[in-house]
Each structure stands twice: as structure tokens, then as C-alpha cells.
Design a protein around this motif. Structure first.
Motif, mmCIF file in Angstrom:
data_model
loop_
_atom_site.group_PDB
_atom_site.id
_atom_site.type_symbol
_atom_site.label_atom_id
_atom_site.label_comp_id
_atom_site.label_asym_id
_atom_site.label_seq_id
_atom_site.Cartn_x
_atom_site.Cartn_y
_atom_site.Cartn_z
ATOM 1 N N GLY A 40 0.816 -1.217 0.000
ATOM 2 C CA GLY A 40 0.000 0.000 0.000
ATOM 3 C C GLY A 40 0.847 1.263 0.000
ATOM 4 N N LEU A 41 1.975 1.207 0.694
ATOM 5 C CA LEU A 41 2.817 2.407 0.796
ATOM 6 C C LEU A 41 3.807 2.533 -0.356
ATOM 7 C CD1 LEU A 41 3.634 2.562 4.624
ATOM 8 C CD2 LEU A 41 2.250 4.163 3.315
ATOM 9 N N PHE A 42 4.292 1.404 -0.879
ATOM 10 C CA PHE A 42 5.357 1.477 -1.889
ATOM 11 C C PHE A 42 4.915 1.088 -3.296
ATOM 12 C CE2 PHE A 42 7.606 0.931 2.094
ATOM 13 C CZ PHE A 42 8.599 1.886 1.996
ATOM 14 N N GLN A 50 -6.375 12.283 -5.887
ATOM 15 C CA GLN A 50 -6.115 12.490 -4.462
ATOM 16 C C GLN A 50 -4.643 12.552 -4.125
ATOM 17 O OE1 GLN A 50 -8.124 9.437 -2.261
ATOM 18 N NE2 GLN A 50 -9.936 9.562 -3.530
ATOM 19 N N GLU A 52 -1.065 11.323 -2.903
ATOM 20 C CA GLU A 52 -0.576 10.304 -1.974
ATOM 21 C C GLU A 52 -1.528 10.069 -0.794
ATOM 22 O OE1 GLU A 52 2.080 8.587 -2.580
ATOM 23 O OE2 GLU A 52 3.100 9.783 -4.116
ATOM 24 N N SER A 53 -2.391 11.033 -0.507
ATOM 25 C CA SER A 53 -3.231 10.886 0.692
ATOM 26 C C SER A 53 -4.205 9.723 0.548
ATOM 27 C CB SER A 53 -3.986 12.172 0.995
ATOM 28 O OG SER A 53 -4.852 12.464 -0.064
ATOM 29 N N ARG A 55 -3.487 6.852 0.185
ATOM 30 C CA ARG A 55 -2.931 5.675 0.870
ATOM 31 C C ARG A 55 -3.556 5.454 2.243
ATOM 32 N NH1 ARG A 55 1.157 4.179 -2.398
ATOM 33 N NH2 ARG A 55 2.032 5.871 -3.622
ATOM 34 N N ILE A 56 -4.214 6.481 2.759
ATOM 35 C CA ILE A 56 -4.929 6.353 4.033
ATOM 36 C C ILE A 56 -6.050 5.310 3.931
ATOM 37 C CG2 ILE A 56 -6.382 7.635 5.689
ATOM 38 C CD1 ILE A 56 -4.642 10.090 5.071
ATOM 39 N N TYR A 58 -5.876 2.407 3.030
ATOM 40 C CA TYR A 58 -5.415 1.076 3.470
ATOM 41 C C TYR A 58 -5.542 0.900 4.981
ATOM 42 C CZ TYR A 58 -3.827 0.828 -1.259
ATOM 43 O OH TYR A 58 -3.811 0.853 -2.619
ATOM 44 N N ILE A 59 -5.794 1.994 5.685
ATOM 45 C CA ILE A 59 -6.103 1.919 7.113
ATOM 46 C C ILE A 59 -7.607 2.135 7.308
ATOM 47 C CG2 ILE A 59 -5.677 2.926 9.387
ATOM 48 C CD1 ILE A 59 -3.187 1.682 8.187
ATOM 49 N N THR A 110 -8.987 8.435 10.875
ATOM 50 C CA THR A 110 -8.349 8.341 9.559
ATOM 51 C C THR A 110 -9.242 8.972 8.490
ATOM 52 O OG1 THR A 110 -9.240 6.105 9.318
ATOM 53 C CG2 THR A 110 -6.970 6.286 10.039
ATOM 54 N N VAL A 113 -8.464 12.757 8.751
ATOM 55 C CA VAL A 113 -7.177 13.195 8.177
ATOM 56 C C VAL A 113 -7.128 12.937 6.667
ATOM 57 C CG1 VAL A 113 -5.818 13.030 10.294
ATOM 58 C CG2 VAL A 113 -5.912 11.069 8.769
ATOM 59 N N PRO A 117 -7.249 16.896 3.398
ATOM 60 C CA PRO A 117 -6.633 17.221 2.098
ATOM 61 C C PRO A 117 -7.540 16.929 0.898
ATOM 62 C CG PRO A 117 -5.666 15.208 2.974
ATOM 63 C CD PRO A 117 -6.556 15.761 4.046
ATOM 64 N N TRP B 4 9.669 10.517 -0.263
ATOM 65 C CA TRP B 4 8.648 9.510 0.026
ATOM 66 C C TRP B 4 7.934 9.851 1.345
ATOM 67 C CZ3 TRP B 4 8.644 5.692 4.007
ATOM 68 C CH2 TRP B 4 7.610 4.764 3.894
ATOM 69 N N MET B 7 5.208 12.439 1.103
ATOM 70 C CA MET B 7 3.953 11.976 0.506
ATOM 71 C C MET B 7 3.282 13.081 -0.320
ATOM 72 S SD MET B 7 2.802 8.836 1.030
ATOM 73 C CE MET B 7 3.785 7.454 1.599
ATOM 74 N N HIS B 10 1.324 15.557 1.566
ATOM 75 C CA HIS B 10 0.283 15.030 2.451
ATOM 76 C C HIS B 10 0.855 14.153 3.563
ATOM 77 C CE1 HIS B 10 -2.787 15.578 -1.031
ATOM 78 N NE2 HIS B 10 -2.692 16.655 -0.293
ATOM 79 N N TYR B 13 -0.812 13.992 7.054
ATOM 80 C CA TYR B 13 -2.083 13.260 7.103
ATOM 81 C C TYR B 13 -1.851 11.758 7.030
ATOM 82 C CZ TYR B 13 -3.740 17.911 5.863
ATOM 83 O OH TYR B 13 -3.975 19.251 5.841
ATOM 84 N N VAL B 14 -1.008 11.358 6.053
ATOM 85 C CA VAL B 14 -0.772 9.926 5.856
ATOM 86 C C VAL B 14 -0.127 9.321 7.099
ATOM 87 C CG1 VAL B 14 0.500 8.216 4.486
ATOM 88 C CG2 VAL B 14 -0.600 10.145 3.355
ATOM 89 N N ALA B 17 -2.412 8.939 10.145
ATOM 90 C CA ALA B 17 -3.293 7.777 10.012
ATOM 91 C C ALA B 17 -2.542 6.479 10.317
ATOM 92 C CB ALA B 17 -3.890 7.730 8.606
ATOM 93 N N TYR B 18 -1.349 6.333 9.722
ATOM 94 C CA TYR B 18 -0.602 5.087 9.934
ATOM 95 C C TYR B 18 -0.102 4.956 11.372
ATOM 96 C CZ TYR B 18 -0.860 3.382 5.164
ATOM 97 O OH TYR B 18 -1.327 2.872 3.986
#
Lengths: 246, 57
Positions: A40-42, A50, A52-53, A55-56, A58-59, A110, A113, A117, B4, B7, B10, B13-14, B17-18
């Protein structure tokens, strides 16, 4: 079959048997979460709108699905306790509720946040967000009853509240279809093809499964701790404590 | 790496959340383990004071 199922209703049996599952379950859970979060991150590409945001999700999505499924678990365990008086069911209902509450809070956090954005706001009183917020309060209500009432009656009251609150689950699920508000429609479906590219979709599927496995693991651990405390005067616990080496 | 972590602007924010997800995951696993450990410690101590005295020396 019934005999086998019935034996799991005994706290002692449950404690001893569940101990053998923990190691394997931990490994599988860690595997799903590690691969899911890593991809999910890489590996997943950034969303074209959207960035990169995204990726949230995945949580957010796994936490949201899980917090509803945990709620259903609490209600069903409560029903089993009310109808058949299976002790382990009440232990499960008690152990699952705080975990569900935390994942529900994680869903809202989540979502906030991600909303900032993406939508430009932390919070709106949209149908889905409001019904998820209500879910958090149902969890808090169940936890308050558990804390506030004596142990002889708290299981029954929690079960009744959990079952009554079950009507909120379809409201959360269909909120995006019944009211056309800000929150987007469903991310997944069991019957339709995914609406996003495979390299975005697979990590999500892995984290959804991973979160559910994590819940199962956390539930088993919490139930084992609860069973020990409830059964502390029993012989089998004394023998177990006697043989304990730290 | 820094890119990286950012982000695309962002990052805050990311990573919020993580990190919240990590905190919840650690808590739901560690707190029952701690509770069980405390129970076993406490009851072992009550059961066998000699053993405990021995251990503290």
C-alpha cells in the motif's frame, strides 16, 4: 460436531485450546499486514486526483469494515449468552467491545485526516460519518454498562443494548445509497469487479484480511486474560498458575 | 526517502493515520498480554511465598 462445538463453550477448554492457535495466528496476521501495508505504501501508485493521501484508505477502509463486523460479533455473542447461557460467549462479548471501539475511533480519525486534504474539511455531518459516529457511541454505551453494572447483570444489559444497536449496521452500509451526501460509495463488493486498478486493490484486500486476523488474535488474547480472572478460584487455574514460569 | 516521507505534501495526514493504526494495533495486542502476565505473577506470588522470596534475593 455439536459435542465439539459445545466443548468450546467451556472456559477451561477454550483457554487451553486457544493457546495452541496463538503462534500460528500471529505469524499469518503479521504476514498479511506486512505485505499489505508495504504494498500500500510502496507499490500502489498515487491516485490521479487524491495524490498520496489516498494511501490512508489502506487503514481507513479495513478499520471501518472491521469496526462494523466486531459490532456484529458483540451482538451475536450477546445473543448466544442470552439464549444459551454459554459463558465463553459473554467473555467474547466483553473482550471484543473495547477492540471494536478503538477501531471505530480509528475509522473516524483516519477519515478526518483523509477528508482534510481531499474534501477540504475534517468533518461533515454526512450520513455515513454520522452513523459511524453513532456506532462509536453504541460501543461507548456498551463499555459504560460493563463498567457500571455489577457482573451478574452487566452481560445481559450489554447484550440487549448491542442487539438493539444492530439496526445501525445496515444504516451505515446503505447510508451512501439512501442519502446522496458527501461520502463516496462502497469501495468493495463481493459480487462486482473492483472499481480501481489491481495494484491499488490487492493491498486493500490484504489489509482488510490482516485487520480481521489482528482482531481475532487480540480477541483470543483478551478472552484468555478475562477467563483467567473469572475462573481464578477454579482448580485448573490454580494448577496452571502453579506451573507458571516467567 | 525524504520525498517519500513527504507523501507529495500530504505526509502529515498519511503518517498520522498510519501511526494511529500502529498505536491501536500495539495496544490491542499488548494490553491483554500485560493483563495475563500481571494475573499470573500476582497469583504465583500468593501461592508460593517461598519461591518468590527466593527469586527476590
Amino acid at each position: 460436531m455439536w459435542q465439539w462445538l459445545h466443548s468450546w463453550g467451556s472456559p477451561r477448554w477454550f483457554y487451553l485450546r486457544s493457546g495452541r492457535l496463538l503462534f500460528g495466528l500471529s505469524l499469518v496476521t503479521a504476514g498479511f499486514l506486512a505485505v499489505g501495508v508495504f504494498s500500500g505504501l510502496f507499490l500502489a501508485p498515487a491516485d490521479y486526483q487524491q495524490g498520496e493521501s489516498f494511501r490512508i484508505i489502506y487503514i481507513h477502509v479495513p478499520a471501518a469494515v472491521l469496526s462494523q463486523n466486531v459490532y456484529i460479533t458483540v451482538a451475536l455473542a450477546g445473543a448466544v449468552w442470552l439464549i444459551w447461557r454459554v459463558k465463553v460467549a459473554d467473555v467474547a462479548a466483553k473482550a471484543a467491545a473495547p477492540i471494536g471501539m478503538l477501531f471505530c475511533a480509528l475509522t473516524l480519525l483516519t477519515g478526518a485526516v483523509w477528508g482534510k486534504p481531499t474534501w477540504g474539511t475534517w468533518w461533515v455531518w454526512d450520513a455515513r460519518i454520522t452513523s459511524t459516529f453513532l456506532l462509536l457511541f453504541l460501543y461507548l454505551g456498551i463499555l459504560a454498562l460493563r463498567q457500571g453494572l455489577p457482573e451478574s447483570t452487566s452481560g445481559r444489559s450489554c447484550a440487549v443494548l448491542a442487539l438493539a444497536g444492530l439496526v445501525n449496521i445496515p444504516v451505515i452500509k446503505y447510508s451512501v445509497e439512501w442519502w446522496f451526501t458527501l461520502h463516496q460509495g462502497k469501495t468493495f463488493s463481493l459480487t462486482q469487479a473492483p472499481s480501481m486498478p489491481a495494484e491499488m486493490y490487492w493491498p486493500l484486500l490484504l489489509t482488510v484480511i490482516g485487520f480481521h486476523l489482528l482482531f481475532l488474535l487480540a480477541l483470543l488474547l483478551a478472552m484468555r486474560a478475562e477467563i483467567l480472572e473469572r475462573e481464578q478460584t477454579r482448580d485448573w487455574v490454580s494448577r496452571l498458575v502453579g506451573g507458571y514460569s516467567p | 526517502m525524504t520525498e517519500w516521507l513527504a507523501m507529495g505534501g500530504h505526509g502529515l495526514y498519511v503518517w498520522t493515520a498510519y501511526s494511529a493504526a500502529l498505536a491501536v494495533s500495539v495496544w490491542v495486542i499488548a494490553s491483554p498480554l500485560y493483563r495475563r502476565r500481571k494475573f499470573l505473577h500476582h497469583h504465583r506470588r500468593q501461592k508460593s511465598p517461598c519461591l518468590n522470596k527466593h527469586a527476590s534475593e
